[in-house]
Design an enzyme around this catalytic site. Structure first.
Site, PDB file in Angstrom:
ATOM      1  N   ARG A   1      11.205 -11.093  -2.034  1.00 51.15           N
ATOM      2  CA  ARG A   1      10.114 -11.047  -1.051  1.00 51.15           C
ATOM      3  C   ARG A   1      10.144 -12.358  -0.288  1.00 51.15           C
ATOM      4  NH1 ARG A   1       3.855  -9.270  -1.662  1.00 51.15           N
ATOM      5  NH2 ARG A   1       4.954  -7.299  -1.442  1.00 51.15           N
TER       6      ARG A   1
ATOM      7  N   HIS B   1       9.053  -3.300   4.860  1.00 50.59           N
ATOM      8  CA  HIS B   1       8.531  -3.184   3.496  1.00 50.59           C
ATOM      9  C   HIS B   1       8.978  -1.822   2.958  1.00 50.59           C
ATOM     10  CE1 HIS B   1       6.350  -4.033  -0.002  1.00 50.59           C
ATOM     11  NE2 HIS B   1       5.114  -4.095   0.441  1.00 50.59           N
TER      12      HIS B   1
ATOM     13  N   GLN C   1       7.296  -0.083  -0.147  1.00 46.43           N
ATOM     14  CA  GLN C   1       5.960   0.449   0.117  1.00 46.43           C
ATOM     15  C   GLN C   1       6.050   1.787   0.836  1.00 46.43           C
ATOM     16  OE1 GLN C   1       2.786  -1.052  -0.740  1.00 46.43           O
ATOM     17  NE2 GLN C   1       2.243   1.055  -0.307  1.00 46.43           N
TER      18      GLN C   1
ATOM     19  N   ASP D   1      -3.242  -1.456   7.960  1.00 46.60           N
ATOM     20  CA  ASP D   1      -2.832  -2.616   7.160  1.00 46.60           C
ATOM     21  C   ASP D   1      -3.567  -3.835   7.724  1.00 46.60           C
ATOM     22  OD1 ASP D   1      -1.461  -4.269   5.386  1.00 46.60           O
ATOM     23  OD2 ASP D   1       0.348  -4.395   6.615  1.00 46.60           O
TER      24      ASP D   1
ATOM     25  N   CYS E   1      -1.592  -0.046   2.114  1.00 48.17           N
ATOM     26  CA  CYS E   1      -0.678  -0.637   1.124  1.00 48.17           C
ATOM     27  C   CYS E   1      -1.396  -1.620   0.203  1.00 48.17           C
ATOM     28  CB  CYS E   1       0.496  -1.299   1.835  1.00 48.17           C
ATOM     29  SG  CYS E   1       0.039  -2.717   2.843  1.00 48.17           S
TER      30      CYS E   1
ATOM     31  N   ARG F   1       4.077   3.012  -6.250  1.00 46.57           N
ATOM     32  CA  ARG F   1       5.023   1.902  -6.106  1.00 46.57           C
ATOM     33  C   ARG F   1       5.923   1.832  -7.344  1.00 46.57           C
ATOM     34  NH1 ARG F   1       3.909  -2.486  -2.899  1.00 46.57           N
ATOM     35  NH2 ARG F   1       6.042  -3.031  -3.463  1.00 46.57           N
TER      36      ARG F   1
HETATM   37  N1  NVA Z   1       1.545  -6.658   6.225  1.00 41.30           N
HETATM   38  C1  NVA Z   1       1.158  -7.242   4.962  1.00 41.30           C
HETATM   39  C2  NVA Z   1       1.548  -6.343   3.832  1.00 41.30           C
HETATM   40  C3  NVA Z   1       1.132  -6.830   2.479  1.00 41.30           C
HETATM   41  C4  NVA Z   1       1.601  -5.961   1.374  1.00 41.30           C
HETATM   42  C5  NVA Z   1       1.799  -8.612   4.808  1.00 41.30           C
HETATM   43  O1  NVA Z   1       2.972  -8.763   5.165  1.00 41.30           O
HETATM   44  O2  NVA Z   1       1.116  -9.522   4.364  1.00 41.30           O
HETATM   45  N1   CP Z   2       1.351  -3.634  -1.114  1.00 45.18           N
HETATM   46  C1   CP Z   2       1.959  -4.703  -1.654  1.00 45.18           C
HETATM   47  O1   CP Z   2       3.148  -4.971  -1.437  1.00 45.18           O
HETATM   48  O2   CP Z   2       1.156  -5.426  -2.478  1.00 45.18           O
HETATM   49  P1   CP Z   2       1.447  -6.882  -3.072  1.00 45.18           P
HETATM   50  O3   CP Z   2       1.473  -7.824  -1.911  1.00 45.18           O
HETATM   51  O4   CP Z   2       0.317  -7.122  -4.010  1.00 45.18           O
HETATM   52  O5   CP Z   2       2.762  -6.861  -3.774  1.00 45.18           O
END
Ligand code: NVA
Ligand code: CP
Length: 300
Positions: free
Chosen positions: A102, A129, A132, A219, A259, A287
């Site tokens: 990540r 992502h 997700q 989101d 998500c 997930r």
């Molecule tokens: N768009 C959000 C998704 C979190 C799971 C982010 O990148 O923070």
């Molecule tokens: N939706 C998602 O990826 O959650 P986290 O940021 O908690 O991993």
């Protein structure tokens, strides 16, 4: 399929294959049927951003598959002190059977895959992502029975989730409508992909996008790494909230997905979130199943 780097790389058959295996693994878990497909294998999980769902679902999922997960926070790795990803990849490939990462830039994930030679899974970048979206598609099929003839509407920031949902939902045959404020559109690569589809629409008017939708998704307005823009974004995104007005434009039996984490009162009202908590938390559970399927496909 050697890696899972972005939704754009997957074809429809690969997506359906992953979802079928995910359904099977979910069934096996519920019925306590062991499925140790990754016995003796190790997955390194590099996190350059926070996580609740991704970390725990990968860690538990790997354990359920008989393998060993390693949580690697970037602040503890030499990556955090500037060791190039090309070197990190070549070292980790000699210890591990797969890497989940990540991070911010999509290029970092692509480099890791190029230099490591072991399967790499994108656990979220600023661009995509994929894990997700696989869980979202699994949830949609579970709750609606099919993809064909369904309309997915996304309202909010043209971020990693928006990019990935556009591509994933179009690939499996759904109609897609997106509404983002001016200046916050999806990535050009997602729009370029969507340009070939007559069943894709983008508008600045959220009720127009939500009209007759079967699935409504949103989101956060400020993704990880954009927190310093939160105030400016709150203003820009006023009117881009999933609320009763939006839900009354959608079909009466529309489902809502998010998500998570959610910001009640910003991208979604507390009322809509709680009315659709059944779907949203099933999505979070999925997930686990979807990622286990990805790991089996890539690492078994
Ligand atoms: N768009 C959000 C998704 C979190 C799971 C982010 O990148 O923070
Ligand atoms: N939706 C998602 O990826 O959650 P986290 O940021 O908690 O991993």
């Amino acid at each position: 399929m050697k890696h899972l780097l972005k939704v754009l790389d997957l074809d429809k058959e690969e997506i359906i294959d992953i979802l079928n295996l995910a359904d099977q693994l979910k069934y096996e878990l519920k019925h306590k049927i062991p499925h140790p497909h990754l016995k003796g294998k190790s997955l390194g999980m590099i996190f350059q951003k926070a996580s609740t769902r991704t970390r725990v679902s990968f860690e538990v999922g790997m354990h359920q598959l008989g393998g060993h997960p390693l949580f690697l926070s970037s602040s503890d790795l030499q990556i955090g002190r500037g060791e190039p990803v090309q070197d990190t990849a070549r070292v980790l490939a000699r210890y591990l059977d797969g890497i989940m990462i990540r991070t911010f830039e999509q290029k970092e994930v692509e480099d890791l895959a190029e230099f490591g030679g072991i399967p790499v899974i994108n656990g979220l970048t600023d661009f995509s992502h994929p894990c997700q979206v696989l869980a979202d598609l699994m949830t949609i099929r579970e709750l609606k029975g099919q993809f064909e003839g369904l309309k997915m509407c996304y309202i909010g920031d043209g971020n990693n989730m928006c990019n990935s949902l556009i591509v994933g939902c179009l690939k499996v045959g759904m109609d897609v409508s997106v509404s983002c404020p001016k200046g916050y559109e999806p990535d050009a690569k997602a729009l370029e992909f969507a340009a070939d589809y007559t069943n894709f629409k983008i508008t600045v008017k959220p009720p127009e996008a939500a009209a007759e939708a079967d699935i409504v998704i949103t989101d956060v307005w400020s993704s990880m790494g954009r927190e310093d823009e939160a105030e400016k974004r709150r203003k820009a995104f006023a009117g881009y909230q999933v609320n009763d007005e939006i839900m009354s434009a959608a079909k009466p039996d529309a489902i809502v997905l998010h998500c998570l984490p959610a910001h009640r009162g910003e991208e979604i009202t507390a009322k809509v979130l709680e009315e659709h908590a059944g779907e949203i938390f099933e999505e979070a559970e999925n997930r686990l199943h979807a990622q286990k399927a990805v790991m089996v496909k890539l690492m078994a």
